[in-house]
Design a protein around this motif. Structure first.
Motif, PDB file in Angstrom:
ATOM      1  N   ILE A   5     113.509  93.253 -25.347  1.00 46.14           N
ATOM      2  CA  ILE A   5     114.321  92.199 -24.730  1.00 46.14           C
ATOM      3  C   ILE A   5     113.470  91.326 -23.804  1.00 46.14           C
ATOM      4  CG2 ILE A   5     116.294  91.682 -23.247  1.00 46.14           C
ATOM      5  CD1 ILE A   5     117.503  94.372 -24.166  1.00 46.14           C
ATOM      6  N   GLU A   6     112.684  91.983 -22.981  1.00 42.31           N
ATOM      7  CA  GLU A   6     111.937  91.279 -21.939  1.00 42.31           C
ATOM      8  C   GLU A   6     111.010  90.199 -22.481  1.00 42.31           C
ATOM      9  OE1 GLU A   6     108.467  92.538 -18.752  1.00 42.31           O
ATOM     10  OE2 GLU A   6     110.122  93.933 -19.114  1.00 42.31           O
ATOM     11  N   ASN A   7     110.305  90.485 -23.580  1.00 40.25           N
ATOM     12  CA  ASN A   7     109.318  89.505 -24.060  1.00 40.25           C
ATOM     13  C   ASN A   7     109.793  88.699 -25.265  1.00 40.25           C
ATOM     14  OD1 ASN A   7     109.090  91.362 -26.143  1.00 40.25           O
ATOM     15  ND2 ASN A   7     106.886  91.612 -25.978  1.00 40.25           N
ATOM     16  N   SER A   8     111.014  88.975 -25.767  1.00 45.99           N
ATOM     17  CA  SER A   8     111.490  88.175 -26.899  1.00 45.99           C
ATOM     18  C   SER A   8     112.673  87.273 -26.547  1.00 45.99           C
ATOM     19  CB  SER A   8     111.864  89.078 -28.087  1.00 45.99           C
ATOM     20  OG  SER A   8     112.908  89.966 -27.753  1.00 45.99           O
ATOM     21  N   ARG A   9     113.044  87.242 -25.257  1.00 45.42           N
ATOM     22  CA  ARG A   9     114.116  86.315 -24.836  1.00 45.42           C
ATOM     23  C   ARG A   9     113.738  84.872 -25.152  1.00 45.42           C
ATOM     24  NH1 ARG A   9     114.733  87.730 -18.595  1.00 45.42           N
ATOM     25  NH2 ARG A   9     112.470  87.482 -18.767  1.00 45.42           N
ATOM     26  N   ILE A  10     112.452  84.582 -25.117  1.00 43.55           N
ATOM     27  CA  ILE A  10     111.960  83.222 -25.337  1.00 43.55           C
ATOM     28  C   ILE A  10     112.176  82.756 -26.764  1.00 43.55           C
ATOM     29  CG2 ILE A  10     109.623  83.980 -25.928  1.00 43.55           C
ATOM     30  CD1 ILE A  10     110.599  80.855 -23.874  1.00 43.55           C
ATOM     31  N   ILE A  17     124.167  76.671 -37.368  1.00 44.17           N
ATOM     32  CA  ILE A  17     123.417  77.919 -37.309  1.00 44.17           C
ATOM     33  C   ILE A  17     124.346  79.112 -37.549  1.00 44.17           C
ATOM     34  CG2 ILE A  17     121.904  79.389 -35.895  1.00 44.17           C
ATOM     35  CD1 ILE A  17     121.462  76.931 -34.080  1.00 44.17           C
ATOM     36  N   LEU A  18     123.884  80.055 -38.346  1.00 44.16           N
ATOM     37  CA  LEU A  18     124.527  81.360 -38.423  1.00 44.16           C
ATOM     38  C   LEU A  18     123.530  82.398 -37.907  1.00 44.16           C
ATOM     39  CD1 LEU A  18     126.978  82.851 -40.852  1.00 44.16           C
ATOM     40  CD2 LEU A  18     124.899  84.182 -40.400  1.00 44.16           C
ATOM     41  N   ILE A  19     123.979  83.203 -36.957  1.00 43.46           N
ATOM     42  CA  ILE A  19     123.124  84.207 -36.318  1.00 43.46           C
ATOM     43  C   ILE A  19     123.551  85.580 -36.812  1.00 43.46           C
ATOM     44  CG2 ILE A  19     122.375  85.210 -34.126  1.00 43.46           C
ATOM     45  CD1 ILE A  19     123.339  82.456 -32.859  1.00 43.46           C
ATOM     46  N   ILE A  20     122.609  86.349 -37.336  1.00 43.20           N
ATOM     47  CA  ILE A  20     122.901  87.689 -37.828  1.00 43.20           C
ATOM     48  C   ILE A  20     122.447  88.690 -36.772  1.00 43.20           C
ATOM     49  CG2 ILE A  20     122.561  89.352 -39.691  1.00 43.20           C
ATOM     50  CD1 ILE A  20     121.794  86.990 -41.490  1.00 43.20           C
ATOM     51  N   GLY A  21     123.394  89.356 -36.145  1.00 47.35           N
ATOM     52  CA  GLY A  21     123.085  90.333 -35.109  1.00 47.35           C
ATOM     53  C   GLY A  21     123.551  89.891 -33.747  1.00 47.35           C
ATOM     54  N   GLY A  22     124.423  90.695 -33.120  1.00 44.82           N
ATOM     55  CA  GLY A  22     124.987  90.343 -31.811  1.00 44.82           C
ATOM     56  C   GLY A  22     124.406  91.150 -30.678  1.00 44.82           C
ATOM     57  N   GLY A  23     123.098  91.422 -30.742  1.00 44.51           N
ATOM     58  CA  GLY A  23     122.410  92.068 -29.630  1.00 44.51           C
ATOM     59  C   GLY A  23     122.037  91.061 -28.569  1.00 44.51           C
ATOM     60  N   PRO A  24     121.291  91.471 -27.541  1.00 44.85           N
ATOM     61  CA  PRO A  24     120.915  90.550 -26.463  1.00 44.85           C
ATOM     62  C   PRO A  24     120.215  89.289 -26.952  1.00 44.85           C
ATOM     63  CG  PRO A  24     120.445  92.799 -25.812  1.00 44.85           C
ATOM     64  CD  PRO A  24     120.857  92.853 -27.255  1.00 44.85           C
ATOM     65  N   ILE A  25     119.328  89.407 -27.937  1.00 46.59           N
ATOM     66  CA  ILE A  25     118.594  88.227 -28.410  1.00 46.59           C
ATOM     67  C   ILE A  25     119.493  87.345 -29.268  1.00 46.59           C
ATOM     68  CG2 ILE A  25     116.528  87.410 -29.587  1.00 46.59           C
ATOM     69  CD1 ILE A  25     116.098  89.006 -26.948  1.00 46.59           C
ATOM     70  N   GLY A  26     120.357  87.942 -30.069  1.00 45.33           N
ATOM     71  CA  GLY A  26     121.325  87.149 -30.824  1.00 45.33           C
ATOM     72  C   GLY A  26     122.250  86.379 -29.895  1.00 45.33           C
ATOM     73  N   LEU A  27     122.716  87.039 -28.824  1.00 44.91           N
ATOM     74  CA  LEU A  27     123.552  86.363 -27.836  1.00 44.91           C
ATOM     75  C   LEU A  27     122.795  85.220 -27.160  1.00 44.91           C
ATOM     76  CD1 LEU A  27     125.266  89.401 -26.050  1.00 44.91           C
ATOM     77  CD2 LEU A  27     126.326  87.829 -27.684  1.00 44.91           C
ATOM     78  N   ASN A  28     121.518  85.453 -26.884  1.00 45.19           N
ATOM     79  CA  ASN A  28     120.722  84.397 -26.248  1.00 45.19           C
ATOM     80  C   ASN A  28     120.574  83.195 -27.170  1.00 45.19           C
ATOM     81  OD1 ASN A  28     119.376  83.551 -23.922  1.00 45.19           O
ATOM     82  ND2 ASN A  28     117.375  84.150 -24.724  1.00 45.19           N
ATOM     83  N   CYS A  29     120.428  83.446 -28.471  1.00 43.96           N
ATOM     84  CA  CYS A  29     120.373  82.339 -29.442  1.00 43.96           C
ATOM     85  C   CYS A  29     121.686  81.557 -29.435  1.00 43.96           C
ATOM     86  CB  CYS A  29     120.097  82.883 -30.842  1.00 43.96           C
ATOM     87  SG  CYS A  29     118.422  83.533 -31.080  1.00 43.96           S
ATOM     88  N   LEU A  57     115.841  91.449 -18.011  1.00 46.32           N
ATOM     89  CA  LEU A  57     116.788  91.622 -19.111  1.00 46.32           C
ATOM     90  C   LEU A  57     117.795  90.477 -19.177  1.00 46.32           C
ATOM     91  CD1 LEU A  57     117.523  95.430 -18.636  1.00 46.32           C
ATOM     92  CD2 LEU A  57     115.980  94.397 -20.308  1.00 46.32           C
ATOM     93  N   GLU A  58     117.678  89.531 -18.255  1.00 49.09           N
ATOM     94  CA  GLU A  58     118.636  88.426 -18.185  1.00 49.09           C
ATOM     95  C   GLU A  58     118.483  87.474 -19.361  1.00 49.09           C
ATOM     96  OE1 GLU A  58     118.862  88.241 -13.278  1.00 49.09           O
ATOM     97  OE2 GLU A  58     117.894  86.622 -14.418  1.00 49.09           O
ATOM     98  N   ILE A  59     119.589  86.914 -19.796  1.00 48.30           N
ATOM     99  CA  ILE A  59     119.579  85.878 -20.831  1.00 48.30           C
ATOM    100  C   ILE A  59     120.384  84.685 -20.341  1.00 48.30           C
ATOM    101  CG2 ILE A  59     119.251  87.497 -22.736  1.00 48.30           C
ATOM    102  CD1 ILE A  59     122.260  87.225 -23.352  1.00 48.30           C
ATOM    103  N   GLY A  60     120.034  83.517 -20.858  1.00 46.92           N
ATOM    104  CA  GLY A  60     120.780  82.311 -20.543  1.00 46.92           C
ATOM    105  C   GLY A  60     120.776  81.921 -19.079  1.00 46.92           C
TER     106      GLY A  60
END
Length: 320
Positions: free
Chosen positions: A303-308, A6-18, A57-60
């Motif tokens: 962030i809240e509803n797209s962490r999933i 996998i290559l992830i484009i974007g290091g925001g909260p959702i990118g980090l969660n991926c 706002l938590e991830i992982g």
């Protein structure tokens, strides 16, 4: 050249969660980020507070400990950048992805610093990088700011704030309290209903008492070096003295990048085409995560509803 899972484009909260989900499932990956870790959060107003509480706002599954009911920008930076350090997230910073193409079921990703190969790509680029322009004369003047960070440069200045959302209201209130003369130009008939509930009464009261001037159902027509020209709700034209314009008119995803990557965009909101059950786009193996999924409707995902999205995407990748 190694072919990543996998290559992830974007290091925001959702990118980090991926990335965390990829780690958990022993998939090889890298994040490519054009700025610093959670770059959009870094560029938020210095004293911004989230609408969401810390746990949302938590991830992982990593606890977000905040000393306030609503965490602020600095706490969020510490939380997300701390995760990147502690979990040794594989991330390349200050590297911009320039193109994504698919050849023989493998993606080739070209960046400002090199080339990568991956079986799947996740685009999680958010929307904060491209201002939603007003397209009026004078918008390119140096006194026009599409990003607001803090009130101190605007002390004793005549400020026009364009918009009525959270960013506009925060800018208006903060600059007013540091001594600016604030005028709001608002296209709608009232302050946005999406404004944080503990802030909305404050701005409405300041407008009601005349501390902040507000023109509803109004439109900014032109910006000059020393004035702004706007049309009020009656259609009458006004010109007032002005030192700075804070154009809090919102931001947009990079639609050209999405389109050049082969993703179909639909309707007036340019909604990217994807399967909501897998987050996979019309290009097999190319996924979307986070705010970018909403097209021009940038209030749809946060962030809240797209962490999933991270869990959904990794499950889809593993199924293949």
């Amino acid at each position: 050249m190694e072919t990543l899972d996998i290559l992830i484009i974007g290091g925001g909260p959702i990118g980090l969660n991926c990335a965390l989900e990829a780690q958990k499932n022993n998939l090889s990956y890298v994040i490519i980020e054009k700025g610093t870790i959670v770059n959009s959060l870094y560029n938020y107003p210095l004293y911004m507070r989230f609408f969401s509480t810390a746990e949302k706002l938590e991830i992982g599954g990593i606890p977000f400990i905040s000393t306030a009911p609503k965490p602020g920008r600095q706490e969020a930076l510490e939380y997300y950048q701390g995760i990147a350090r502690q979990r040794d997230i594989h991330i390349k910073l200050y590297e911009k992805v320039e193109s994504v193409s698919r050849k023989n079921e493998i993606f080739v990703i070209e960046t400002s610093k090199g080339k990568y190969s991956a079986r799947s790509v996740i685009i999680s680029t958010g929307f904060y990088d491209i201002p939603n322009l007003m397209n009026i004369p004078g918008e390119n003047l140096a006194k026009v700011k599409h990003y607001y960070t803090e009130p101190y440069p605007y002390v004793k200045q005549k400020i026009v704030v364009v918009g009525s959302s959270n960013s506009a209201v925060d800018a208006a209130l903060e600059t007013y309290r540091k001594g600016a003369e604030v005028t709001m130009i608002i296209r709608h008939s009232e302050i946005s209903k999406s404004v944080k509930y503990w802030v909305k009464p404050d701005i409405e009261n300041r407008i009601s008492e005349g501390s902040i001037s507000a023109h509803f159902n109004a439109e900014l027509m032109e910006i000059t070096e020393k004035t702004v020209i706007f049309k009020d709700e009656k259609g009458e034209i006004h010109e007032i003295e002005n030192d700075f314009v804070l154009a809090m008119t919102g931001y947009l995803p990079d639609f050209d990048f999405l389109k050049n990557s082969g993703i179909e965009l639909q309707g007036e909101c340019l909604n990217p085409l994807y399967n909501s059950e897998t987050m996979e786009t019309n290009i097999p193996g190319l996924y979307l995560a986070g705010v970018v999924c909403g097209g021009k409707d940038t209030h749809l995902w946060f962030i809240e509803n797209s962490r999933i999205h991270a869990e959904i995407i990794i499950k889809s990748i593993l199924s293949k």
